[in-house]
Design an enzyme around this catalytic site. Structure first.
Site: not given
Length: 562
Positions: A95, A371, A389, A413, A442-443, A463-464
């Protein structure tokens, strides 16, 4: 005659035959499912050359950085979940990080308001990229083939070009004349004649090819040191960014233990924080087990209500508790993914009416968007679920033309205003406030489900914040409703994220009668075109084959096998 038919069937399966009547692909020896058919083919070729799932993942990811630039990247970051053939599972966290010069109030004006959308637009929104470091670390520990052999296919695609698709062309015409600050986008899709490359013509990316050559020749240091790092710092200084060579040199990916749980006879492995996806997925799956979801008819009012209420609770907990574990060592992850916690949560759920999301109380009441994801398996049973992403589609839409890649806008984010949480979905809790070298929450939810110690389902999506819920519902579709992978991916999806307090549903896939019944229960509903772009693989034990499918909403996506 019968023997001949069996032999033909076996040969078709062995080479990855795709039945034109369906959207599934079958393969005996391995599979790659990604957002671009050329990237999937690159990955499969690596498998054919004796590479393992890690090798195929590295090659596919670099290929997507060329062919799928809206999300495939070397300017962003992401996560890998790896299940090895012996059943051991590990993860790699690459990340993005906040730069050393970042601070909790860096996006605010003198009145404490977000200034000029700076957490999403402009170079302040760029996190220190992690993709190259993550891929290199995974390869150094678990790869088989030489690093250069895995980067070369992407260099070839960038240098020699590949056919411009209609999807890319549509984006090109939109972005080339966009915001003046989108510097790299003005000429990004143009050919030698200065015109946007037309569909079917070869699109070449010479600058990106040179950057990839540095990465091929020098590994991780080809990006985080040397020519590329110097140009990144120079570009940032000239255009208002704060990322320096020191930020790049200090960046490291981290290998972490997965979050894991069981669901009936299955084991679920997913990404731990700083991804919130794995924790939320397991929390919701545990709640479904407590609710005995198998007795609830798919797509019924009761189903949508139950699933939405599970989402509401998981997202409230996400907002209150989760962030970078290196900055939040006391996060109650074990509690959130425990069966006992799910049983307690279920007791707060009214099966006849909607709960209310309270922005002042987080989960206490209850006790970007683009992403890309790809899934890989090899002949030995190693499996990888990888999501990475740039945040928004084409990230911040800025970058050095000398380097040829686009930067992320992942700083958006982080929670932008300390202490401020609103009913519209702005979150201000402490665990995810900006801090130097902190990873933003993050998702992304790369997930592997195992049965009898072997990969059974490899799944993920862009998709966030909707990622968590689209993966969750697809896992339910396969494990509970016994759907084949293509139908599980295409089936109706909903999304609820606690705040704003509404169910987002896919237009034309939820019946009007169900919508009316849900509104009578107190839910607010909002239609959308599509949720998720899932890439999945399942294992058919009876046939001894992998079965893969790419979401039909991906214009260039494909499953490839051999």
């Amino acid at each position: 005659m019968k023997f001949t038919n069996y032999l033909l069937a076996f040969l078709l399966i062995s080479i990855g035959f795709q039945n034109p009547s369906f959207s599934q692909t079958y393969g005996k020896n391995g599979m790659v499912v990604s957002d671009h058919y050329l990237a999937s083919e690159v990955g499969v070729e690596i498998l054919k050359k004796g590479g393992n799932a890690v090798d195929a993942t590295v090659a596919t990811a670099f290929a997507l950085a060329v062919t799928h630039p809206e999300a495939g990247n070397i300017g962003g970051g992401g996560f890998i979940v790896l299940m090895k053939s012996d059943g051991e599972v590990t993860t790699f966290d690459f990340r993005e990080k906040a730069p050393l010069g970042a601070s909790p109030s860096m996006f605010l004006d003198e009145n404490g308001k977000i200034k000029d959308n700076s957490n999403h637009s402009g170079l302040l929104s760029v996190g220190v990229p992690g993709t190259v470091a993550g891929l290199y670390q995974a390869h150094q520990k678990y790869g088989k083939l030489p690093w250069k052999d895995l980067v070369n296919p992407a260099i070839k695609l960038a240098k020699k070009g590949f056919p411009m698709s209609w999807g890319l062309y549509r984006a090109a015409t939109r972005l080339a004349g966009g915001n003046e600050s989108w510097d790299i986008m003005r000429d990004y899709f143009r050919g030698a004649d200065g015109e946007i490359v037309a569909p079917g013509e070869l699109w070449k990316q010479a600058a990106l090819a040179k950057t990839l050559q540095e990465i091929r020749d020098h590994g991780r240091d080809g990006f985080y040191k040397g020519k590329v790092a110097e140009e990144i710092e120079s570009y940032m200084k000239a255009n208002g960014g704060i990322i320096t060579k020191a930020d790049l040199e200090r960046y490291e990916a981290v290998e972490r233990r997965p979050v894991k749980s069981t669901f009936n006879d299955f084991e679920i492995f997913s990404m731990p924080p700083p991804s919130s996806g794995g924790v939320a997925l397991i929390e919701m799956m545990n709640l479904m087990e407590a609710a005995d979801i198998s007795k609830v008819e798919f797509n019924s009012t009761a189903y949508v209500h139950l699933v939405a209420e599970a989402m509401r609770r998981a997202f409230a907990d996400r907002a209150e508790f989760l962030g970078d574990p290196d900055f939040n060592p006391e996060m109650p992850v074990d509690k959130l993914i425990s069966k006992e916690f799910a049983k307690a949560r279920f007791k707060t759920l009214d099966l006849t009416k909607a709960s209310k999301s309270d922005s002042s109380r987080y989960g206490q009441l209850y006790g970007g968007d683009h992403t890309t994801h790809f899934s890989v398996v090899d002949k030995d049973g190693n499996a990888i679920s990888m999501t990475y992403t740039l945040e928004n589609s084409y990230g911040v839409k800025m970058g050095s033309s000398k380097l040829g890649f686009i930067f992320n806008n992942e700083m958006g984010d982080f929670n932008p205003i300390p202490g401020v949480t609103t009913s519209t979905g702005l979150i201000g809790s402490d665990p995810n406030l900006v801090a130097p070298e902190k990873r933003m929450l993050s998702s992304m939810t790369p997930t592997i489900v195992a049965k009898d110690g072997k990969p059974y389902l490899v799944i993920g999506s862009p998709g966030g914040r909707t990622i968590i819920n689209t993966v969750f519902q697809t896992v339910l579709n396969v494990l509970v409703y016994d759907m084949r992978i293509d139908r599980a991916i295409e089936a109706m999806k909903i999304h609820h994220q606690w705040l704003p307090d509404q169910i987002t549903y896919e237009r034309n896939l939820l019946s009007p009668d169900t919508r009316k019944a849900l509104e009578q229960m107190g839910h607010t509903l909002r239609p959308t075109t599509n949720l998720g772009v899932l890439m999945g693989i399942t294992y058919d034990a009876a046939l001894g084959v992998y079965v893969g499918a790419a979401d039909s909403s991906s214009e260039d996506g494909a499953a490839r096998a051999y």
